[in-house]
Design a protein around this motif. Structure first.
Motif, PDB file in Angstrom:
ATOM      1  N   MET A 281       0.826  -1.202   0.000  1.00 38.69           N
ATOM      2  CA  MET A 281       0.000   0.000   0.000  1.00 38.69           C
ATOM      3  C   MET A 281       0.866   1.260   0.000  1.00 38.69           C
ATOM      4  SD  MET A 281      -3.102   1.020  -0.070  1.00 38.69           S
ATOM      5  CE  MET A 281      -4.035   2.514   0.203  1.00 38.69           C
ATOM      6  N   GLU A 282       1.899   1.245   0.851  1.00 41.01           N
ATOM      7  CA  GLU A 282       2.789   2.400   0.929  1.00 41.01           C
ATOM      8  C   GLU A 282       3.467   2.659  -0.413  1.00 41.01           C
ATOM      9  OE1 GLU A 282       6.684   4.005   3.457  1.00 41.01           O
ATOM     10  OE2 GLU A 282       5.913   1.972   3.760  1.00 41.01           O
ATOM     11  N   ASN A 283       3.873   1.589  -1.083  1.00 40.26           N
ATOM     12  CA  ASN A 283       4.540   1.752  -2.372  1.00 40.26           C
ATOM     13  C   ASN A 283       3.615   2.389  -3.402  1.00 40.26           C
ATOM     14  OD1 ASN A 283       6.689   1.453  -4.248  1.00 40.26           O
ATOM     15  ND2 ASN A 283       5.720  -0.385  -5.054  1.00 40.26           N
ATOM     16  N   LEU A 284       2.340   2.009  -3.411  1.00 41.27           N
ATOM     17  CA  LEU A 284       1.374   2.602  -4.338  1.00 41.27           C
ATOM     18  C   LEU A 284       1.183   4.090  -4.055  1.00 41.27           C
ATOM     19  CD1 LEU A 284      -1.338  -0.204  -4.558  1.00 41.27           C
ATOM     20  CD2 LEU A 284       0.204   0.528  -6.387  1.00 41.27           C
ATOM     21  N   LEU A 285       1.124   4.451  -2.786  1.00 42.42           N
ATOM     22  CA  LEU A 285       0.946   5.857  -2.428  1.00 42.42           C
ATOM     23  C   LEU A 285       2.170   6.687  -2.818  1.00 42.42           C
ATOM     24  CD1 LEU A 285      -0.747   5.427   1.068  1.00 42.42           C
ATOM     25  CD2 LEU A 285      -1.837   6.240  -1.038  1.00 42.42           C
ATOM     26  N   LEU A 286       3.347   6.158  -2.568  1.00 42.46           N
ATOM     27  CA  LEU A 286       4.564   6.868  -2.959  1.00 42.46           C
ATOM     28  C   LEU A 286       4.690   6.955  -4.473  1.00 42.46           C
ATOM     29  CD1 LEU A 286       7.065   5.354  -0.368  1.00 42.46           C
ATOM     30  CD2 LEU A 286       6.150   7.677  -0.394  1.00 42.46           C
ATOM     31  N   ALA A 287       4.294   5.884  -5.154  1.00 43.76           N
ATOM     32  CA  ALA A 287       4.322   5.888  -6.616  1.00 43.76           C
ATOM     33  C   ALA A 287       3.358   6.934  -7.170  1.00 43.76           C
ATOM     34  CB  ALA A 287       3.958   4.499  -7.153  1.00 43.76           C
ATOM     35  N   TRP A 288       2.215   7.099  -6.507  1.00 43.29           N
ATOM     36  CA  TRP A 288       1.246   8.110  -6.949  1.00 43.29           C
ATOM     37  C   TRP A 288       1.836   9.513  -6.857  1.00 43.29           C
ATOM     38  CZ3 TRP A 288      -2.814   9.072  -9.707  1.00 43.29           C
ATOM     39  CH2 TRP A 288      -3.529  10.255  -9.519  1.00 43.29           C
ATOM     40  N   GLU A 289       2.533   9.796  -5.766  1.00 47.01           N
ATOM     41  CA  GLU A 289       3.149  11.118  -5.607  1.00 47.01           C
ATOM     42  C   GLU A 289       4.170  11.384  -6.707  1.00 47.01           C
ATOM     43  OE1 GLU A 289       2.358  13.554  -3.471  1.00 47.01           O
ATOM     44  OE2 GLU A 289       0.677  12.257  -2.871  1.00 47.01           O
ATOM     45  N   GLU A 290       4.921  10.374  -7.069  1.00 49.25           N
ATOM     46  CA  GLU A 290       5.908  10.535  -8.143  1.00 49.25           C
ATOM     47  C   GLU A 290       5.224  10.666  -9.500  1.00 49.25           C
ATOM     48  OE1 GLU A 290       8.501   7.197  -7.843  1.00 49.25           O
ATOM     49  OE2 GLU A 290       9.354   7.818  -5.917  1.00 49.25           O
ATOM     50  N   PHE A 291       4.214   9.845  -9.717  1.00 48.94           N
ATOM     51  CA  PHE A 291       3.492   9.872 -10.986  1.00 48.94           C
ATOM     52  C   PHE A 291       2.812  11.211 -11.221  1.00 48.94           C
ATOM     53  CE2 PHE A 291      -0.749   9.415 -12.917  1.00 48.94           C
ATOM     54  CZ  PHE A 291      -0.387   9.025 -14.199  1.00 48.94           C
ATOM     55  N   LEU A 292       2.342  11.850 -10.148  1.00 48.32           N
ATOM     56  CA  LEU A 292       1.531  13.055 -10.234  1.00 48.32           C
ATOM     57  C   LEU A 292       2.302  14.269 -10.734  1.00 48.32           C
ATOM     58  CD1 LEU A 292      -1.432  13.634  -9.604  1.00 48.32           C
ATOM     59  CD2 LEU A 292      -0.742  14.385  -7.315  1.00 48.32           C
ATOM     60  N   LYS A 293       3.616  14.249 -10.598  1.00 47.72           N
ATOM     61  CA  LYS A 293       4.429  15.414 -10.961  1.00 47.72           C
ATOM     62  C   LYS A 293       4.231  15.794 -12.430  1.00 47.72           C
ATOM     63  CE  LYS A 293       7.969  14.317  -7.517  1.00 47.72           C
ATOM     64  NZ  LYS A 293       9.375  13.862  -7.291  1.00 47.72           N
ATOM     65  N   GLY A 294       3.790  17.038 -12.643  1.00 43.01           N
ATOM     66  CA  GLY A 294       3.589  17.542 -14.004  1.00 43.01           C
ATOM     67  C   GLY A 294       2.319  17.061 -14.676  1.00 43.01           C
ATOM     68  N   LYS A 295       1.473  16.319 -13.943  1.00 45.10           N
ATOM     69  CA  LYS A 295       0.271  15.752 -14.565  1.00 45.10           C
ATOM     70  C   LYS A 295      -1.019  16.188 -13.870  1.00 45.10           C
ATOM     71  CE  LYS A 295       2.662  11.486 -15.982  1.00 45.10           C
ATOM     72  NZ  LYS A 295       3.885  11.583 -15.183  1.00 45.10           N
ATOM     73  N   ARG A 296      -0.935  17.069 -12.899  1.00 49.73           N
ATOM     74  CA  ARG A 296      -2.103  17.427 -12.089  1.00 49.73           C
ATOM     75  C   ARG A 296      -3.250  18.014 -12.903  1.00 49.73           C
ATOM     76  NH1 ARG A 296      -0.978  17.445  -6.568  1.00 49.73           N
ATOM     77  NH2 ARG A 296       1.235  17.184  -6.088  1.00 49.73           N
ATOM     78  N   LYS A 297      -2.941  18.650 -14.019  1.00 48.94           N
ATOM     79  CA  LYS A 297      -3.980  19.294 -14.816  1.00 48.94           C
ATOM     80  C   LYS A 297      -4.567  18.376 -15.887  1.00 48.94           C
ATOM     81  CE  LYS A 297      -2.218  23.992 -14.123  1.00 48.94           C
ATOM     82  NZ  LYS A 297      -1.760  25.246 -14.790  1.00 48.94           N
ATOM     83  N   LYS A 298      -4.042  17.174 -16.009  1.00 49.79           N
ATOM     84  CA  LYS A 298      -4.564  16.212 -16.979  1.00 49.79           C
ATOM     85  C   LYS A 298      -5.946  15.727 -16.534  1.00 49.79           C
ATOM     86  CE  LYS A 298      -0.758  16.027 -19.509  1.00 49.79           C
ATOM     87  NZ  LYS A 298      -0.712  16.442 -20.932  1.00 49.79           N
ATOM     88  N   ILE A 299      -6.892  15.700 -17.476  1.00 47.07           N
ATOM     89  CA  ILE A 299      -8.268  15.350 -17.137  1.00 47.07           C
ATOM     90  C   ILE A 299      -8.363  13.942 -16.566  1.00 47.07           C
ATOM     91  CG2 ILE A 299     -10.581  14.952 -18.075  1.00 47.07           C
ATOM     92  CD1 ILE A 299     -10.071  17.203 -20.047  1.00 47.07           C
ATOM     93  N   ASP A 300      -7.681  12.983 -17.189  1.00 46.93           N
ATOM     94  CA  ASP A 300      -7.774  11.606 -16.699  1.00 46.93           C
ATOM     95  C   ASP A 300      -7.166  11.456 -15.309  1.00 46.93           C
ATOM     96  OD1 ASP A 300      -5.230  12.067 -17.672  1.00 46.93           O
ATOM     97  OD2 ASP A 300      -5.031  10.143 -18.699  1.00 46.93           O
ATOM     98  N   VAL A 301      -6.118  12.229 -15.031  1.00 48.03           N
ATOM     99  CA  VAL A 301      -5.499  12.195 -13.702  1.00 48.03           C
ATOM    100  C   VAL A 301      -6.441  12.809 -12.668  1.00 48.03           C
ATOM    101  CG1 VAL A 301      -3.568  13.031 -12.305  1.00 48.03           C
ATOM    102  CG2 VAL A 301      -3.167  12.235 -14.644  1.00 48.03           C
ATOM    103  N   GLN A 302      -7.085  13.904 -13.021  1.00 46.10           N
ATOM    104  CA  GLN A 302      -8.038  14.543 -12.115  1.00 46.10           C
ATOM    105  C   GLN A 302      -9.217  13.620 -11.815  1.00 46.10           C
ATOM    106  OE1 GLN A 302      -9.013  18.256 -14.013  1.00 46.10           O
ATOM    107  NE2 GLN A 302      -7.134  19.255 -13.387  1.00 46.10           N
ATOM    108  N   GLN A 303      -9.686  12.918 -12.835  1.00 47.76           N
ATOM    109  CA  GLN A 303     -10.797  11.993 -12.627  1.00 47.76           C
ATOM    110  C   GLN A 303     -10.399  10.858 -11.686  1.00 47.76           C
ATOM    111  OE1 GLN A 303     -11.656  10.958 -16.709  1.00 47.76           O
ATOM    112  NE2 GLN A 303     -13.222  12.548 -16.912  1.00 47.76           N
TER     113      GLN A 303
END
Length: 202
Positions: free
Chosen positions: A1-23
């Motif tokens: 679970m921790e790895n998924l959460l940390l991976a999400w934080e890394e994945f999110l960089k530069g993608k916060r405004k993407k519609i699919d990411v927001q959804q």
């Protein structure tokens, strides 16, 4: 679970405004918990890829996985990186911690001045790429190579699901996304020069 959460934080960089990411973010914990449950039960199935083209300036064919699958890609990367990073030779600079483009250029300039005798003689540089690498690489051979370093059956099961998804899902995409393909062909004729290259996006 921790790895998924940390991976999400890394994945999110530069993608916060993407519609699919927001959804995906709207029900973030529900989505991550569901993904974790599927992994534990080995019921996870990789989704389809969305195909589109970009020009940078050469035309490239991109196959983009869903946010859910790309999050998992990052989680897998976090596990495998320390296993494989130490096997790379020192002058490999792509997608590695403490490396990157700027350090690659600094290293190149060091070699350049040495070989050119401080820019007093001509030097030649080979620039090349493997066309449509992941499309054409033998996935069974790739899996055999991974098994040389990885013995955990759960990890190997997941890697096989991810790797083999590309060929299976892209074929399905061609069968079911005819309307999208027609629109893409129209955009290609208007926007892009000749020449193609394909890759998958994470």
């Amino acid at each position: 679970m921790e790895n998924l959460l940390l991976a999400w934080e890394e994945f999110l960089k530069g993608k916060r405004k993407k519609i699919d990411v927001q959804q995906f973010s709207l029900k973030l914990m529900d989505n991550i918990l569901a993904l974790r449950r599927e992994l534990l039960q080995k019921s996870y199935k990789h989704g389809r890829y969305k195909k589109f083209h970009i020009c940078d300036p050469k035309q490239r064919e991109i196959h983009k996985a869903t946010v859910r699958d790309r999050l998992l890609h990052h989680a897998v990367y976090r596990i495998l990186y320390p296993v494989y990073d130490k096997t790379f030779f020192a002058d490999s600079f792509s997608c590695r911690l403490e490396k990157g483009t700027h350090k690659a250029m600094a290293r190149f300039m060091k070699f350049f001045y040495k070989v050119s005798k401080n820019n007093t003689r001509t030097c030649w540089v080979l620039k090349c790429d493997i066309e449509k690498f992941f499309d054409s690489v033998d996935h069974q051979v790739l899996l055999k190579i991974l098994k040389q370093k990885i013995s955990d059956e759960n990890t190997l099961w997941l890697l096989e699901e991810i790797i083999l998804s590309f060929s299976k899902k892209t074929i399905q995409s061609k069968l079911f996304d005819l309307q999208t393909a027609n629109r893409e062909r129209e955009r290609e004729r208007v926007k892009c020069p000749s020449g193609t290259e394909s890759r998958s996006e994470i």
